[in-house]
Design an enzyme around this catalytic site. Structure first.
Site, short mmCIF file in Angstrom:
data_model
loop_
_atom_site.label_atom_id
_atom_site.label_comp_id
_atom_site.label_asym_id
_atom_site.label_seq_id
_atom_site.Cartn_x
_atom_site.Cartn_y
_atom_site.Cartn_z
N GLU A 94 0.80 -1.22 0.00
CA GLU A 94 0.00 0.00 0.00
C GLU A 94 0.84 1.27 0.00
O GLU A 94 0.31 2.37 -0.20
CB GLU A 94 -0.95 -0.01 1.20
CG GLU A 94 -2.06 -1.04 1.05
CD GLU A 94 -2.98 -1.10 2.26
OE1 GLU A 94 -2.57 -0.64 3.34
OE2 GLU A 94 -4.10 -1.62 2.12
N GLU A 125 7.23 -21.60 7.93
CA GLU A 125 7.41 -20.73 9.09
C GLU A 125 8.44 -21.27 10.07
O GLU A 125 8.97 -20.54 10.90
CB GLU A 125 6.08 -20.50 9.81
CG GLU A 125 5.58 -21.66 10.66
CD GLU A 125 4.42 -21.25 11.54
OE1 GLU A 125 4.54 -21.44 12.76
OE2 GLU A 125 3.42 -20.72 11.03
#
Length: 314
Positions: A94, A125
């Protein structure tokens, strides 16, 4: 093959985390009316801003450090797995349309790569090696900042990213939602937003995810304010890539200058649509090339550029 004892140890570790705590008072939540469940969730969510508020001094210190590095050309890099990784990628993605930053300036890394944005990548992960490889691919330098994000504060990918970045001299921030986390301890700036047990046991996309989103909003937004990407509360570096943003650009110039529409159109035309430059031409009564020069000399800070002219100020 992973041993039974390993899973037993991992289970014990998870049970010690606040974000994984079981709430017996909610064990019949699935039997409640929908409106009552919604009220419960809403009440839970209202506690998150207060938890963030308790860590504002640490957040502000981290932001000042990030801004100082970025002013010298450094990058802001988020690293996380699962929900935490997705939130980092979201915040990074963004920044270009909001602040006209190059996509390479704010980067989101997620364990497992782009595929992990929409699906689970097994074992990603748990790999510190994947974090090291991702940072090495970016050619990390001491001017950069790496923000490890993990609700539990124990995710190997996030910790590995922070530890590797710190070895290379980069600024490091650890954002977690449990106290005394390994991630915060590994980072130069540890930020722990303790939001308590979730409505659904261990579902850290809820309060923990909201807390992480709020902190990431602050990290990127306030850093960009410090870097001169705004003028007051106006997004003067907005990239007008569609009709809505082109209309917003004109509104921003109008709010900053009070100029009539015809003057705004002329100013944007002479500055190739650059909002910040257009504002400077109107407020300082200079031409497009002069506005560009003044902004370059002021490091892109519009207020500073205005201050260097006879008619500076807002």
């Amino acid at each position: 093959m992973t041993s039974t004892s390993h899973y037993r140890e991992l289970r014990a570790e998870l049970e010690s985390l606040t974000t994984e705590a079981f709430r017996p008072e909610l064990s019949d939540i699935d039997r409640l009316p929908t409106l009552e469940i919604a009220r419960l969730m809403n009440t839970e969510d209202t506690t998150v801003p207060a938890a963030v508020a308790e860590r504002l001094p640490q957040i502000a210190a981290a932001i000042d450090a990030v801004a100082e590095r970025m002013a010298r050309g450094g990058r802001l890099i988020y690293a996380g797995a699962g929900t935490a990784g997705r939130l980092g990628v979201l915040d990074a993605s963004e920044c270009p349309p909001t602040f006209n930053t190059e996509p390479s300036r704010v980067v989101g890394l997620i364990a497992g790569g782009p595929e992990a944005m929409v699906t689970s990548v097994e074992g990603a992960e748990d790999s510190t090696e994947l974090a090291v490889e991702a940072l090495d691919a970016l050619r990390l330098t001491a001017a950069d900042t790496v923000v490890g994000i993990s609700a539990s504060g124990r995710t190997p990918y996030a910790i590995g990213a922070v530890e590797h970045a710190r070895r290379l001299g980069a600024l490091t921030i650890g954002l977690a939602c449990n106290a005394d986390s390994a991630l915060a301890a590994a980072a130069e700036h540890g930020i722990e937003i303790v939001v308590g047990p979730e409505l659904l046991t261990g579902s850290t996309r809820l309060k923990a995810g909201t807390a992480q989103k709020l902190v990431l909003n602050m990290l990127s937004t306030i850093t960009m304010i410090r870097l001169g990407k705004t003028y007051g509360n106006l997004m003067v570096d907005v990239r007008a890539s569609n009709d809505k943003l082109r209309a917003r650009s004109r509104r921003i110039v109008a709010l900053a200058t009070g100029a009539p529409d015809d003057e705004i159109e002329k100013a944007l035309a002479t500055t190739d649509g650059e909002v910040k430059n257009a504002i400077l031409t109107l407020l300082a009564d200079v031409d497009g090339p002069t506005a560009a020069r003044l902004l370059e000399e002021s490091g892109g800070h519009l207020r500073a550029a205005l201050g260097s002219t006879a008619r500076g100020g807002r």
